[in-house]
Scaffold this motif. Structure first.
Motif, PDB file in Angstrom:
ATOM      1  N   SER A  85      39.192  31.063  -3.315  1.00 36.72           N
ATOM      2  CA  SER A  85      38.899  31.540  -4.670  1.00 36.72           C
ATOM      3  C   SER A  85      38.887  33.057  -4.787  1.00 36.72           C
ATOM      4  O   SER A  85      38.870  33.576  -5.904  1.00 36.72           O
TER       5      SER A  85
ATOM      6  N   TYR B  70      42.805  30.008  -7.838  1.00 36.82           N
ATOM      7  CA  TYR B  70      41.931  28.864  -8.122  1.00 36.82           C
ATOM      8  C   TYR B  70      42.630  27.535  -7.866  1.00 36.82           C
ATOM      9  O   TYR B  70      42.460  26.565  -8.611  1.00 36.82           O
TER      10      TYR B  70
ATOM     11  N   PHE C  57      33.909  20.631  -4.056  1.00 36.79           N
ATOM     12  CA  PHE C  57      34.236  21.858  -3.342  1.00 36.79           C
ATOM     13  C   PHE C  57      33.868  21.720  -1.870  1.00 36.79           C
ATOM     14  O   PHE C  57      32.847  21.113  -1.541  1.00 36.79           O
TER      15      PHE C  57
ATOM     16  N   ASN D 217      38.289  26.453  -2.832  1.00 37.25           N
ATOM     17  CA  ASN D 217      38.563  25.881  -4.146  1.00 37.25           C
ATOM     18  C   ASN D 217      38.364  24.362  -4.160  1.00 37.25           C
ATOM     19  O   ASN D 217      38.360  23.716  -3.109  1.00 37.25           O
TER      20      ASN D 217
ATOM     21  N   GLN E 279      37.775  26.091 -14.226  1.00 35.95           N
ATOM     22  CA  GLN E 279      37.257  26.539 -12.925  1.00 35.95           C
ATOM     23  C   GLN E 279      35.782  26.908 -13.033  1.00 35.95           C
ATOM     24  O   GLN E 279      34.951  26.490 -12.217  1.00 35.95           O
TER      25      GLN E 279
ATOM     26  N   VAL F  46      32.565  25.164 -11.235  1.00 35.69           N
ATOM     27  CA  VAL F  46      31.701  25.950 -10.341  1.00 35.69           C
ATOM     28  C   VAL F  46      30.244  25.825 -10.775  1.00 35.69           C
ATOM     29  O   VAL F  46      29.345  25.606  -9.956  1.00 35.69           O
TER      30      VAL F  46
ATOM     31  N   ARG G 212      29.858  18.665  -6.396  1.00 33.84           N
ATOM     32  CA  ARG G 212      29.786  19.858  -5.567  1.00 33.84           C
ATOM     33  C   ARG G 212      28.512  19.929  -4.740  1.00 33.84           C
ATOM     34  O   ARG G 212      28.376  20.767  -3.885  1.00 33.84           O
TER      35      ARG G 212
END
Lengths: 433, 188
Positions: free
Chosen positions: A246, A250, A284, A292, A394, A398, B22
């Motif tokens: 990253s 991305y 991730f 990424n 993105q 995140v 995540r």
């Protein structure tokens, strides 16, 4: 910089590099008298910055265009720039194409009209802005920039310096994508329910740790990193694989997402705007060099309530699918399908009330605009807006929370952390200023 | 343009589908904050991942505590280059004016100025702007050019006179004078 008009019909784009090489060597197409600065001004001169994977796709078409002359190739990897220049010189049968280690040197050549920005993503904005400051028109590979802030800076530079700037989203110049966007705009599917974009799997698993390595001879690693945070060299994180880190890109969100989301933006008539909200969940890697998302899943929603989903698909490749009350259309580069064959026939039929600009070749469109000073089919404002959609996805993945986006102010509503992710400080001495 | 076709990932290359989001594969480290200060390039960063999750998931009411944790880790003796870079990148997400003194010290050192800018550039207010201007007197070469870029990015018009002086100073490195010239153009 204004070039005389040249009938486009004279262009001969030879798709394969082999054909291009053979044709370019023929005196009929490239007279031996055409040399460097003495070349007739009717030929558009080109510099290529970044001579790796994506540039390889451009060489074939550019070398096959009798109205174009590549004069310079730049790469921070000596092997790559020398190979690129040698390829060009072999095709032209001379030694006129020079190899450069620093893009700024190429950008300052007064005999180069256009620059193709083919570097890793984290360099796109800086190379393009420097080229435009120096009077070059630019073709910027996708994604246009790494961050939202960079994208707005590129658009500002294009307007300030009155440059033609094309984003390398060539689906805009493929008829089937044009047709589906136009069909949706005309209500062909009835009420549009949703858009689904599928992108290929993101990356390979590279383990929880990685080894630093000696920088290979001929590679300027400091220049390769450029504005990205410093890290030691690893062959795992350099050519091609940069997109999985990253700091530089991305992943497939911007790599393929830039193509398929772009057609959604076109169909939604959002080229000067964009969605108003986004939410996403990504997977991730929690350790290792690659950072990424390995699995992408996000949804942006437009003001009229239509959502556009973007997801990783492990089989079947990328596609843009439009689902409406009359059925669905699924458009990929090499195939298209529909819930009803009539929809495909209607989609391709001429004479629609709302007609979108038609371009049959992205290079051709760019060079025509270089001559006419018109706006190309994927002008940088359009490129910025599409790249912003990628960035929204993105950032939402995140942060892992729903976000509201103001496409006019280009800021998130009520989320300071998300707004901080619109840009980042660059490693010195690089800056957008 | 079309990219060269990549072979489809093998089963071994595919990410584990069992991990739902995540959070699922984050490391379980007893004291991840301290471990972050010892982060090494190429080493396991699962503890950094768990810190990153805490930073990202923090609500506005919890940001001050998170910021304190990051600053505490940043101040640990022997903080590595990789650790400092990571902690500053996390501060870029949550740092307030409270972080400015610690970051100002890093800004004045050419070895850490870039990392400090990751965070300082994101902090609103006159304190961060002043820290960037103050650092100009301590730096030279590329790190100084970087600070000038951050000043321009923040549109700190109060720095115009200082930047004009740098631009005209023949003893400054060309990269610094060029950065000052561009910053002034950006601020005009």
């Amino acid at each position: 910089m204004n070039l005389p008009a040249l009938p486009l019909s004279r262009r001969r784009f030879l798709r394969s590099s082999g054909l291009a090489t053979a044709a370019a060597a023929a005196p009929l197409i490239l007279p031996s008298g055409l040399r460097g600065q003495n070349a007739p001004s009717r030929k558009i001169t080109v510099g290529i910055v970044g001579s790796g994977n994506i540039a390889d796709s451009h060489y074939g078409a550019l070398l096959g265009d009798e109205n174009v002359r590549i004069l310079g190739v730049c790469d921070v990897d000596r092997e790559r720039r020398d190979e690129g220049a040698e390829r060009v010189n072999k095709a032209y049968g001379n030694k006129d194409c020079r190899a450069y280690a620093d893009f700024r040197e190429l950008n300052r050549r007064t005999d180069i009209d256009t620059v193709f920005v083919c570097t890793p993503d984290h360099w796109h904005a800086l190379v393009a802005i420097d080229a435009m400051r120096n009077g070059k028109d630019v073709y910027i590979e996708k994604p246009m920039t790494l961050t939202i802030e960079e994208g707005r800076a590129v658009v500002a530079a294009a307007r300030k310096h009155n440059r033609v700037a094309q984003h390398g989203t060539q689906h805009r110049s493929m008829k089937r994508f044009h047709d589906v966007a136009e069909y949706v705009r005309n209500g062909g599917l009835g009420k549009l329910h949703r858009i689904e974009c599928f992108i290929p799997p993101n990356n390979r698993h590279c383990g929880a740790t990685w080894k630093t390595e000696a920088v290979p001879e001929g590679l300027d690693w400091d220049m390769w990193l450029g504005p990205a945070p410093w890290r030691p060299y690893s062959s795992l994180g350099c050519h091609y694989n940069f997109r999985f880190i990253s700091d530089a890109a991305y992943g497939q969100v911007t790599n393929w997402g830039a193509h398929y989301l772009d057609i959604g933006q076109w169909a939604m008539d959002a080229d000067a705007g964009g969605p108003v909200s986004v939410e996403g969940r990504g997977e991730f890697p929690s350790s290792g060099l690659f950072t990424n998302a390995t699995k992408v899943d996000f949804t942006v929603r437009y003001a009229n309530g239509v959502p556009m989903h973007c997801r990783t698909r492990y089989e079947g490749g990328g596609t843009s699918r439009f689902v409406g009350e009359r059925g669905w259309l699924d458009i990929a580069r090499n195939k298209m399908s529909a819930s009803n064959p009539d929809l495909l026939r209607e989609m391709q039929a001429p004479g629609k009330k709302i007609q979108l600009e038609l371009s049959n070749n992205h290079h051709d469109n760019f060079f025509a605009c270089v001559r006419s000073r018109g706006k190309p089919i994927a002008d940088v404002e359009i490129g910025h807006r599409t790249t912003t959609v990628c960035n929204l996805g993105q950032i939402a993945m995140v942060l892992g929370r729903p976000l509201k986006w103001d496409p006019v102010k280009e800021e998130f509503v009520g989320d300071d952390m998300a707004n901080r992710l619109r840009g980042r400080a660059m490693r010195s001495p690089w800056s957008l200023a | 343009m079309a990219e060269k076709k990549r072979p489809a990932p093998t089963t071994a290359e595919r990410p584990p589908r069992s991990s739902a989001d995540r959070k699922s594969n984050a490391g379980n480290t007893p004291e991840p904050w301290e471990m972050c200060a010892r982060l090494e390039y190429g080493g396991d960063r699962s503890f950094a991942w768990s810190v990153r999750e805490q930073v990202i998931d923090s609500g506005p009411e919890d940001r001050a505590r998170i910021e304190d944790q990051l600053l505490k880790a940043l101040a640990l003796p022997g903080c590595t280059d990789a650790g400092r870079a990571f902690l500053c990148q996390m501060l870029a997400l949550v740092a307030s004016v409270k972080s400015v003194p610690a970051l100002a010290a890093l800004l004045k050192d050419g070895k850490s100025a870039d990392e400090a800018r990751y965070a300082v550039q994101q902090i609103a207010g006159p304190e961060a702007a002043a820290a960037l201007r103050d650092a100009l007197g301590s730096l030279s070469g590329a790190p100084k050019a970087g600070v000038i870029g951050s000043i321009a990015h923040r549109r700190d018009t109060t720095a115009r006179a200082v930047l004009a002086g740098i631009r005209e100073n023949p003893s400054e490195a060309p990269v610094v004078r060029e950065a000052a010239a561009r910053a002034l153009a950006h601020l005009s």
